[in-house]
Design a protein around this motif. Structure first.
Motif, PDB file in Angstrom:
ATOM      1  N   ASN A 157       0.801  -1.219   0.000  1.00 56.07           N
ATOM      2  CA  ASN A 157       0.000   0.000   0.000  1.00 56.07           C
ATOM      3  C   ASN A 157       0.832   1.267   0.000  1.00 56.07           C
ATOM      4  N   ASN A 158       2.124   1.163   0.316  1.00 56.82           N
ATOM      5  CA  ASN A 158       2.858   2.430   0.475  1.00 56.82           C
ATOM      6  C   ASN A 158       4.351   2.368   0.181  1.00 56.82           C
ATOM      7  N   SER A 159       4.906   1.259  -0.288  1.00 53.62           N
ATOM      8  CA  SER A 159       6.344   1.253  -0.548  1.00 53.62           C
ATOM      9  C   SER A 159       6.728   0.120  -1.483  1.00 53.62           C
ATOM     10  N   GLY A 160       7.720   0.391  -2.321  1.00 54.36           N
ATOM     11  CA  GLY A 160       8.181  -0.597  -3.285  1.00 54.36           C
ATOM     12  C   GLY A 160       9.664  -0.846  -3.149  1.00 54.36           C
ATOM     13  N   LYS A 161      10.089  -2.026  -3.595  1.00 57.09           N
ATOM     14  CA  LYS A 161      11.503  -2.382  -3.562  1.00 57.09           C
ATOM     15  C   LYS A 161      11.871  -2.948  -4.930  1.00 57.09           C
ATOM     16  N   ALA A 162      12.192  -2.059  -5.850  1.00 55.86           N
ATOM     17  CA  ALA A 162      12.529  -2.434  -7.215  1.00 55.86           C
ATOM     18  C   ALA A 162      13.058  -1.195  -7.911  1.00 55.86           C
ATOM     19  N   VAL A 163      13.837  -1.373  -8.963  1.00 51.94           N
ATOM     20  CA  VAL A 163      14.188  -0.234  -9.801  1.00 51.94           C
ATOM     21  C   VAL A 163      12.880   0.320 -10.369  1.00 51.94           C
ATOM     22  N   GLY A 164      12.651   1.595 -10.137  1.00 50.28           N
ATOM     23  CA  GLY A 164      11.356   2.204 -10.432  1.00 50.28           C
ATOM     24  C   GLY A 164      10.532   2.442  -9.183  1.00 50.28           C
ATOM     25  N   GLY A 165      10.982   1.867  -8.050  1.00 51.07           N
ATOM     26  CA  GLY A 165      10.309   2.105  -6.775  1.00 51.07           C
ATOM     27  C   GLY A 165       8.858   1.656  -6.786  1.00 51.07           C
ATOM     28  N   SER A 166       8.039   2.365  -6.022  1.00 44.82           N
ATOM     29  CA  SER A 166       6.634   1.978  -5.921  1.00 44.82           C
ATOM     30  C   SER A 166       5.847   2.345  -7.169  1.00 44.82           C
ATOM     31  N   THR A 167       6.457   3.106  -8.121  1.00 45.82           N
ATOM     32  CA  THR A 167       5.735   3.362  -9.370  1.00 45.82           C
ATOM     33  C   THR A 167       5.556   2.085 -10.179  1.00 45.82           C
ATOM     34  N   VAL A 168       6.350   1.047  -9.891  1.00 48.11           N
ATOM     35  CA  VAL A 168       6.204  -0.217 -10.613  1.00 48.11           C
ATOM     36  C   VAL A 168       4.867  -0.877 -10.275  1.00 48.11           C
ATOM     37  N   HIS A 169       4.364  -0.635  -9.064  1.00 47.39           N
ATOM     38  CA  HIS A 169       3.083  -1.240  -8.707  1.00 47.39           C
ATOM     39  C   HIS A 169       2.025  -0.213  -8.307  1.00 47.39           C
ATOM     40  N   CYS A 216      -3.167  -0.011 -22.916  1.00 46.64           N
ATOM     41  CA  CYS A 216      -3.643  -0.840 -21.817  1.00 46.64           C
ATOM     42  C   CYS A 216      -4.679  -1.844 -22.319  1.00 46.64           C
ATOM     43  N   VAL A 217      -4.538  -3.096 -21.895  1.00 46.03           N
ATOM     44  CA  VAL A 217      -5.482  -4.145 -22.301  1.00 46.03           C
ATOM     45  C   VAL A 217      -6.460  -4.479 -21.174  1.00 46.03           C
ATOM     46  N   TYR A 218      -6.430  -3.697 -20.099  1.00 51.83           N
ATOM     47  CA  TYR A 218      -7.404  -3.815 -19.015  1.00 51.83           C
ATOM     48  C   TYR A 218      -7.379  -5.183 -18.342  1.00 51.83           C
ATOM     49  N   ARG A 219      -6.154  -5.692 -18.134  1.00 51.49           N
ATOM     50  CA  ARG A 219      -6.015  -6.997 -17.493  1.00 51.49           C
ATOM     51  C   ARG A 219      -6.203  -6.911 -15.982  1.00 51.49           C
ATOM     52  N   GLY A 220      -6.108  -5.683 -15.414  1.00 47.52           N
ATOM     53  CA  GLY A 220      -6.498  -5.479 -14.028  1.00 47.52           C
ATOM     54  C   GLY A 220      -5.425  -5.687 -12.984  1.00 47.52           C
ATOM     55  N   PHE A 221      -4.212  -6.076 -13.392  1.00 49.85           N
ATOM     56  CA  PHE A 221      -3.160  -6.353 -12.420  1.00 49.85           C
ATOM     57  C   PHE A 221      -2.238  -5.152 -12.193  1.00 49.85           C
ATOM     58  N   CYS A 222      -2.732  -3.948 -12.423  1.00 47.45           N
ATOM     59  CA  CYS A 222      -1.905  -2.733 -12.349  1.00 47.45           C
ATOM     60  C   CYS A 222      -1.176  -2.612 -11.013  1.00 47.45           C
ATOM     61  N   ALA A 223      -1.877  -2.870  -9.918  1.00 46.46           N
ATOM     62  CA  ALA A 223      -1.292  -2.688  -8.589  1.00 46.46           C
ATOM     63  C   ALA A 223      -0.398  -3.852  -8.178  1.00 46.46           C
ATOM     64  N   LYS A 274     -11.703  -5.679 -14.165  1.00 46.00           N
ATOM     65  CA  LYS A 274     -11.495  -5.439 -15.590  1.00 46.00           C
ATOM     66  C   LYS A 274     -11.133  -3.972 -15.811  1.00 46.00           C
ATOM     67  N   GLY A 275      -9.848  -3.722 -15.930  1.00 46.54           N
ATOM     68  CA  GLY A 275      -9.375  -2.357 -16.149  1.00 46.54           C
ATOM     69  C   GLY A 275      -8.550  -1.856 -14.993  1.00 46.54           C
ATOM     70  N   PRO A 276      -7.908  -0.707 -15.151  1.00 47.60           N
ATOM     71  CA  PRO A 276      -7.201  -0.086 -14.035  1.00 47.60           C
ATOM     72  C   PRO A 276      -8.134   0.085 -12.842  1.00 47.60           C
ATOM     73  N   PRO A 277      -7.596   0.046 -11.629  1.00 45.64           N
ATOM     74  CA  PRO A 277      -8.469  -0.019 -10.453  1.00 45.64           C
ATOM     75  C   PRO A 277      -9.264   1.232 -10.160  1.00 45.64           C
ATOM     76  N   SER A 278      -8.841   2.387 -10.665  1.00 45.91           N
ATOM     77  CA  SER A 278      -9.540   3.640 -10.304  1.00 45.91           C
ATOM     78  C   SER A 278      -9.775   4.472 -11.560  1.00 45.91           C
ATOM     79  N   LEU A 279     -10.812   4.121 -12.311  1.00 46.84           N
ATOM     80  CA  LEU A 279     -11.045   4.772 -13.600  1.00 46.84           C
ATOM     81  C   LEU A 279     -11.897   6.033 -13.493  1.00 46.84           C
ATOM     82  N   SER A 280     -12.487   6.298 -12.339  1.00 45.43           N
ATOM     83  CA  SER A 280     -13.234   7.551 -12.161  1.00 45.43           C
ATOM     84  C   SER A 280     -12.933   8.129 -10.787  1.00 45.43           C
ATOM     85  N   PRO A 312     -10.453  -4.163  -6.739  1.00 49.76           N
ATOM     86  CA  PRO A 312      -9.588  -5.105  -6.020  1.00 49.76           C
ATOM     87  C   PRO A 312      -9.483  -6.447  -6.731  1.00 49.76           C
ATOM     88  N   LEU A 313      -8.300  -7.053  -6.671  1.00 44.60           N
ATOM     89  CA  LEU A 313      -8.096  -8.403  -7.197  1.00 44.60           C
ATOM     90  C   LEU A 313      -8.573  -9.436  -6.170  1.00 44.60           C
TER      91      LEU A 313
END
Length: 520
Positions: free
Chosen positions: A79-91, A194-201, A319-325, A350-351
């Motif tokens: 919910n608030n931190s990432g550990k990867a090149v790209g940081g939390s923007t990756v998820h 985007c193909v709206y696979r829903g796994f953005c996060a 189906k789609g990014p989690p926050s479309l509106s 949510p997944l």
């Protein structure tokens, strides 16, 4: 990729490659500076190494041990931190919003928090730059705030979950809009739409998401920067003159040292103050950049409460990014509030595994959980990104316990104040009415959730009450810079990534000017 020998003194070593560090590395390298950027996480290849599997993708989150206390101990991780090149923007969920202009002068204009040492009109220019760099997909006209340029890509089509928010907002008499998102709605370079696979996060496996990993990092490498992954920074060294001389980091089973003329800390609101405190020495016994005593202080989360309900129609919100509106009504409307600050609320997607965990949080297990999961495809939710106030008691300090590197674990202390609680109560009441008006049934409230971390090394105009100046330059050590969400004096009621990147672009420009003047 260019690689620098360890004994080379580069112009800048940057700790962290998230929204702040990756953006700054790119913009500095493109100006001709020599740059080495370190990240504790791996440099993933999404097309080959990301799976449509929530459990597998936990590799993207910063799950190292932290000690959390206070009246409202924080949940740390995805919910608030990432550990990867790209940081939390990756998820991250890709929500890309500008600050309300008045928030840059919260204290003097709105009567709470602290003023930023930045002008909103200058920031508007850098928001434009970042939105173009990320090819933000958004509406033709955004309902709130001063006029802005049109978003580079058209808004994404609304899914059923987003239309629930729209119906509720219209029933309540407030504006809503498709959410500006950092995922392309048409082809862009090597990124497909985007193909709206829903796994953005959980990480985008198609590279449609315009994270730092696929935007700023490739540009930085092309311009001559070196990215070192799996490199955990443990200490910043200073010399007898009180200047930073480089960073000690752990990689390939041993401690290494990268010399640099300037050090930038961009580890976000927990790891940034942790590294500064870990770097204490006889000259700086309270940690680096800490003459104000504010390193680690004024930690701000954003409240992330929600209301959920069952709809008659199929929703299939995955189906789609989690926050479309989204609606930002209560960010810009100050009448009718019994609290300072604001909040936006967004549609949700949510997944399945995450949704089951949410049900566990309300006490559902076994048969009760199985019965609730049968309603999954009919669930709809509204969730806030809410502002919390800066409080010095909310802080990051060093615990006695050590991690596997031998470094002191961060202790994270957090408590909501009365104002925070009033904002949360207002949002839950309003969203419940909106969801009911949209046709929701069996409505319940998710009251214990937070997201996004900011503060702990705030910027300001006075070295007595801030850690860095408007250029993100330490008041105490002139060649030590901090460039991430930790410099926020206030947090606002929007996701912070766009503002972090805008600040990084401004900082890069200011460094260029200072270099030309011989003032680095």
């Amino acid at each position: 990729m260019r690689e620098y020998p360890l004994d080379d003194e580069v112009d800048f070593v940057i700790v962290g490659t998230g929204a702040g560090g990756a953006t700054l590395a790119c913009r500095l390298a493109e100006q001709g500076f020599t740059v080495v950027a370190l990240d504790a996480g791996a440099w993933w290849r999404p097309l080959e190494e990301f799976a449509s599997d929530e459990a597998h993708q936990k590799k993207l989150y910063w799950n190292d041990e932290r000690i959390c206390d206070g009246e409202n101990p924080l949940k740390m991780g995805s919910n608030n931190s990432g550990k990867a090149v790209g940081g939390s923007t990756v998820h991250f969920a890709m929500v890309s919003l500008r600050f309300r202009p008045q928030w840059f002068k919260c204290r003097s204009v709105l009567g709470y928090g602290a003023d930023w040492p930045l002008d909103w009109r200058e920031m508007w220019h850098y928001y434009d730059e970042v939105e173009q760099a990320l090819s933000i997909a958004g509406p033709i006209n955004y309902p709130w705030g001063p006029p802005r340029k049109r978003y580079p890509y058209r808004a994404h089509e609304l899914n059923a979950s987003a239309r629930v928010l729209a119906r509720g907002a219209e029933a309540m008499g407030i504006a809503w809009t498709p959410t500006p998102l950092a995922t392309v709605s048409a082809p862009r370079g090597k990124s497909p739409p985007c193909v709206y696979r829903g796994f953005c996060a959980a990480g985008c496996a198609t590279n449609a998401k315009q994270s730092a990993l696929v935007t700023w990092i490739p540009r930085a490498v092309k311009a001559g920067a070196e990215i070192r992954d799996l490199a955990m920074a443990g200490r910043i060294e200073t010399n007898d003159a009180g200047r930073a001389v480089g960073v000690e980091y752990f990689r390939d089973g041993q401690w290494n040292f990268q010399r640099a003329r300037n050090v930038v800390v961009a580890g976000y609101a927990i790891e940034t103050p942790r590294l500064l405190l870990l770097s204490a020495n006889h000259r700086f016994p309270d940690g680096l950049a800490n003459s104000s005593g504010l390193v680690g202080k004024n930690l701000m989360v954003q409240s992330n409460q929600a209301v959920w309900g069952v709809m008659d129609e199929d929703i299939r919100s995955y189906k789609g990014p989690p926050s479309l509106s989204i609606t930002e009504h209560w960010n810009y409307e100050d009448k009718g509030k019994d609290f300072f600050g604001g909040y936006a609320y967004l549609s949700q997607g949510p997944l399945p595994a995450g949704w089951a965990s949410t049900q566990n949080g309300r006490g559902l297990w076994g048969n009760a959980l199985a019965r609730e999961m049968q309603k999954y495809n009919h669930q709809a939710g509204l969730k806030i990104v809410g502002e919390t106030l800066p409080q010095e008691r909310n802080q990051v300090t060093l615990a006695d316990e050590k991690d596997h590197y031998g470094l002191a674990i961060p202790r994270i202390t957090y408590s909501f104040c009365d104002n925070d609680k009033k904002l949360i109560a207002h949002s839950l009441n309003f969203m419940q009415q909106a969801l009911d008006a949209a046709g929701g049934k069996e409505i319940w409230r998710q009251e214990d959730d937070t997201c996004h971390l900011n503060g702990t090394a705030r910027m300001g105009a006075d070295p007595r009450t801030s850690v860095v100046n408007a250029d993100c330059r330490s008041w105490d050590i002139p060649n030590l810079w901090i460039c991430d969400g930790s410099v926020f004096p206030t947090v606002g009621g929007v996701n912070p990534s766009l503002t972090i990147q805008a600040i990084a672009c401004r900082t890069a420009d200011r460094i260029g000017v200072l270099a030309m003047r011989g003032e680095l």
